[in-house]
Scaffold this motif. Structure first.
Motif, PDB file in Angstrom:
ATOM      1  N   ASP A   1      28.803  56.578   1.807  1.00 33.35           N
ATOM      2  CA  ASP A   1      29.174  56.194   2.907  1.00 33.35           C
ATOM      3  C   ASP A   1      30.424  55.386   2.536  1.00 33.35           C
ATOM      4  O   ASP A   1      31.035  55.842   2.715  1.00 33.35           O
ATOM      5  N   ASP A   2      30.282  53.851   2.034  1.00 29.48           N
ATOM      6  CA  ASP A   2      31.623  53.391   1.969  1.00 29.48           C
ATOM      7  C   ASP A   2      32.427  53.634   1.653  1.00 29.48           C
ATOM      8  O   ASP A   2      33.383  52.697   1.100  1.00 29.48           O
ATOM      9  N   GLY A   3      31.607  54.407  -0.006  1.00 29.44           N
ATOM     10  CA  GLY A   3      32.649  54.263  -1.111  1.00 29.44           C
ATOM     11  C   GLY A   3      32.918  53.337  -2.403  1.00 29.44           C
ATOM     12  O   GLY A   3      33.440  53.275  -3.291  1.00 29.44           O
ATOM     13  N   GLN A   4      32.046  52.478  -1.803  1.00 32.77           N
ATOM     14  CA  GLN A   4      32.100  51.111  -2.947  1.00 32.77           C
ATOM     15  C   GLN A   4      31.310  51.450  -3.689  1.00 32.77           C
ATOM     16  O   GLN A   4      30.428  52.328  -4.259  1.00 32.77           O
ATOM     17  N   GLN A   5      31.291  50.769  -5.094  1.00 32.62           N
ATOM     18  CA  GLN A   5      30.462  50.895  -6.062  1.00 32.62           C
ATOM     19  C   GLN A   5      29.272  50.722  -5.947  1.00 32.62           C
ATOM     20  O   GLN A   5      28.336  51.936  -6.265  1.00 32.62           O
ATOM     21  N   TYR A   6      28.417  49.982  -5.028  1.00 34.34           N
ATOM     22  CA  TYR A   6      27.109  49.715  -4.625  1.00 34.34           C
ATOM     23  C   TYR A   6      26.535  51.143  -4.626  1.00 34.34           C
ATOM     24  O   TYR A   6      25.823  51.665  -5.209  1.00 34.34           O
ATOM     25  N   SER A   7      27.475  51.738  -3.876  1.00 29.61           N
ATOM     26  CA  SER A   7      27.627  52.544  -2.293  1.00 29.61           C
ATOM     27  C   SER A   7      27.054  54.390  -3.029  1.00 29.61           C
ATOM     28  O   SER A   7      25.865  54.524  -3.732  1.00 29.61           O
ATOM     29  N   MET A   8      28.159  54.310  -4.999  1.00 28.94           N
ATOM     30  CA  MET A   8      27.638  55.201  -5.664  1.00 28.94           C
ATOM     31  C   MET A   8      27.144  55.355  -6.485  1.00 28.94           C
ATOM     32  O   MET A   8      26.491  56.322  -7.029  1.00 28.94           O
TER      33      MET A   8
END
Length: 731
Positions: A545-552
């Motif tokens: 998705d957005d490559g942010q820490q939460y998504s990963m």
């Protein structure tokens, strides 16, 4: 059992409701023009004769919104803010007391004072925060078995008497006004109540009357001020060493008619009490003296969140003593963690204190402001914090039933706030508390009783989610309070779809424990996984998705990353944390799932850097000058808000190594080079597990005591080893 007769002093018509008991919001607005809530506390009394000695007696009672009961002038029990709050259109809880020792042969008197609570709140709170169900009312039944074998039963009926008394105003959010000049001996059998009115028989609340077999609220601790001084505006400020939920008790004396005003706030800044976090809630109590000498006052029907109070007293008043009373649910405090790191203990103590203050009739968001609501998202992100620290079985039994009863009557989805008597649009990331807490508590306590009760309702919700499709639009809230640049409510886009998959997997886990056939649901879950990867995962860049820490992190925890890419994605997560100078860049969900993802894959040093980080955004930065967690990473808004408290689980599960897995209880500590001693205990299954490790000159010493009733396995470099009770090891 309890009598069916409800009595009141007034009988204002109640709001109409829909097919499933839900409030019609349009009617709520029009009701403001025609309904005036009663502001005063309402007193009820009944005298009765007991001709013989009592061998046993029990009192079943419910006063709405809250009540305090007396027998022959003495208070019944030690519950406060009783009954527990519910959606009163769905169910109403009563309490049972053993009152054998409070009765006597001859004339007796039962007296009850009833306050508004959230059953009859002030008009300004008739919105998304609170609702109006009706005027204060009471039902009670006292059953006395006598020595001669006969029984005396005293139930609420039209022979009771009623009047207003010293509580001239009460509001759960705003506070209480108590005029002690209006005190009488009304609780005693000899009191002449001929000047009182006959009660009215009033319609019962719409909800089913049930006995409370769950928790109650009690005063747990008393705190004395740690600092007292006079502010520039002439008020005396009393500061306490902790930010708590509850109220104050004061001892004072002065002339009749003199007033004392007590204001509550969460912070003291530059010599002044800062009460901005109260928002519209006044959190103010007023006491009017009667001039009879030393008096003691504490309110009955309010709740405050505070670390300081100011007292403004009229001339001639002397305040002799001030005590803060810490109030929360009577959940048993079975968990304990300690270590020799000052930083970790500061976080742990703050999280536990904050979580305690949230455990009320249901998990509060915060105790001080004009909400005090059961936000499901706040609660599921910290459910494991609760279970590691407290015995939550009775508490969750009550709240899960609130949620079940509040599920949408037609569509079956859970609310995002419960209890609540109206339907709001579905918000899956908050509604997911229902399957998450059911599954987590089932695994943690090794008990299927709760999930059996909720299985059909949960299945209905999962079927609703499947019908909505695997890819869902942005939610109402998303990774709430995220520090991601340009974060918008509902971000990230993958959030809702991830929670849909998570809910399905939790349902499958529960179903397997109950021996249900889940083949079709497993097939659906696999299809959802593939669709999520197709829509949100770039297999070339390894970006979710957005490559942010939460998504990963959330994708890693859910197994949504292809196995061959897991290491690369974990590396990217770690790199993002380094790029942010070892800071979490996320909100309440990310704060939990990032730490879990790192620790599950052995990246302990990076996780520990986040724990010991002391600049914004971090836990230690949040706690500068505070004893409880604030609502935001930057310390803003509510100062007693546990939704960022999920880090406490890492202390139990990683530092002490107590991992409660689906198929085993495992002890696998991380022997942090920053510490030389860690000890923890928690209640799992049918008893306690206790773990302690100590670093000494000759190596690390580990001891494990297992009273869980379950096999426990200790992990070291040589694999898993079954733990004999009282095991100790050195390596």
């Amino acid at each position: 059992m309890i009598g069916n007769c409800w009595i009141g002093k007034t009988n204002t018509p109640r709001l109409p409701h829909g097919k499933y008991g839900e409030v019609i919001l349009e009617d709520l607005e029009s009701a403001k023009e025609r309904i005036t809530p009663e502001a005063r506390g309402v007193m009820f009394r009944k005298t009765f004769l007991i001709p013989e000695n009592v061998i046993s007696a029990k009192l079943n009672i419910c006063g709405l919104g809250y009540y305090v009961a007396f027998l022959n002038g003495k208070r019944v029990g030690d519950y406060v803010l009783d009954p527990l709050e519910t959606n009163y259109n769905r169910r109403v809880l009563y309490s049972e007391y053993d009152v054998t020792d409070m009765l006597c042969q001859g004339n007796n008197c039962i007296g009850v004072v009833v306050g508004k609570g959230r059953y009859s709140p002030e008009k300004k709170y008739w919105d998304w925060r609170s609702f109006w169900y009706g005027d204060p009312c009471l039902t009670a039944e006292l059953t006395c078995k006598l020595r001669d074998g006969s029984t005396v039963v005293v139930s609420t009926d039209d022979t009771w008497r009623t009047a207003y008394g010293p509580i001239t105003f009460n509001c759960f959010f705003d506070g209480e006004v108590y005029d002690s000049r209006l005190e009488t001996a009304w609780k005693e059998a000899e009191f002449d109540d001929s000047g009182w009115e006959a009660v009215l028989e009033v319609p019962a609340p719409l909800g089913k009357l049930e006995k409370n077999t769950n928790h109650h609220l009690k005063v747990h601790r008393e705190l004395k001020p740690c600092e007292v001084f006079v502010t520039e505006d002439g008020r005396t400020l009393y500061r306490f060493a902790e930010n708590i939920s509850g109220w104050t008790r004061i001892e004072l004396e002065g002339p009749a008619g003199a007033m004392v005003r007590i204001r509550h706030g969460e912070r003291v800044d530059e010599g002044k009490m800062n009460s901005r976090s109260n928002r519209h809630a006044l959190n103010r109590d007023t006491f009017i003296l009667n001039g009879t000498g030393k008096q003691t006052y504490e309110p009955s029907f309010v709740l405050h969140g505070f670390s300081a109070i100011t007292i403004e007293a009229d001339e001639g008043v002397t305040v002799h003593d001030v005590t803060a009373l810490f109030v929360y649910a009577d959940v048993e405090d079975l968990g304990d963690f300690s270590c020799d790191s000052e930083e970790v203990m500061k976080i742990h103590d703050a999280v536990k204190r904050t979580q305690s203050a949230a455990l009320m009739s249901f998990p509060f968001d915060c105790p001080q402001r004009d909400e005090r609501l059961g936000w499901l998202g706040d609660a599921h992100v910290t459910d494991m914090v609760c279970m590691y620290n407290f015995d939550m079985r009775r508490f969750y039994d009550k709240w899960m039933e609130d949620i079940r009863l509040d599920c949408h009557g037609e569509l079956g989805y859970p609310p995002h706030i419960s209890p609540r008597p109206f339907y709001a649009p579905h918000s899956i990331d908050w509604a997911s508390a229902y399957p998450i807490i059911l599954k987590d508590s089932c695994v943690f306590y090794r008990d299927t009783t709760l999930v059996e009760k909720h299985y059909e309702t949960l299945k209905r919700y999962i079927d609703f989610l499947i019908s909505e499709g695997p890819i869902l639009p942005r939610t109402r809230y998303g990774d709430w309070q995220s520090t991601v640049e340009d974060f918008n409510r509902g971000d990230p886009e993958c959030n809702a779809s991830f929670y849909s998959y998570y809910d399905l997997m939790n349902f499958i886990s529960i179903s397997k424990r109950l021996g249900k056939d889940v083949a079709q649901y497993e097939k659906t879950a696999e299809a959802q996984k593939q669709e999520i990867r197709k829509v949100f995962y770039n297999s070339e860049t390894k970006v979710m998705d957005d490559g942010q820490q939460y998504s990963m992190a959330f994708a890693l925890n859910l197994g949504l990353i292809p196995e061959e890419d897991v290491t690369a994605v974990v590396d990217m997560l770690e790199q993002s944390i380094r790029d942010h100078d070892f800071h979490i860049c996320a909100g309440i969900f990310g704060a939990r799932y990032i730490m879990e993802a790192l620790c599950a894959r052995g990246r302990f040093e990076t996780a520990e850097r986040l724990i010991f980080q002391d600049t914004f955004p971090s836990w230690l930065d949040m706690l500068k000058g505070r004893t409880t967690l604030p609502e935001k990473w930057n310390g803003g808004a509510s100062q007693n808000h546990c939704m960022f408290g999920s880090v406490d689980v890492i202390f139990y599960s990683v530092y002490a190594g107590i991992k409660v897995e689906e198929d085993a209880i495992v002890v696998d500590p991380y022997y942090s080079p920053r510490m030389n001693r860690v000890s923890a205990k928690t209640f799992v299954g049918k008893g306690l597990i206790e773990v302690e490790w100590t670093r000494k000159d000759d190596g690390i010493h580990v001891s494990i005591v297992n009273n869980t009733g379950e096999p426990v396995f200790f992990v070291n470099d040589n694999g898993r080893h079954a733990v004999e009770n009282g095991m100790s090891a050195k390596f």
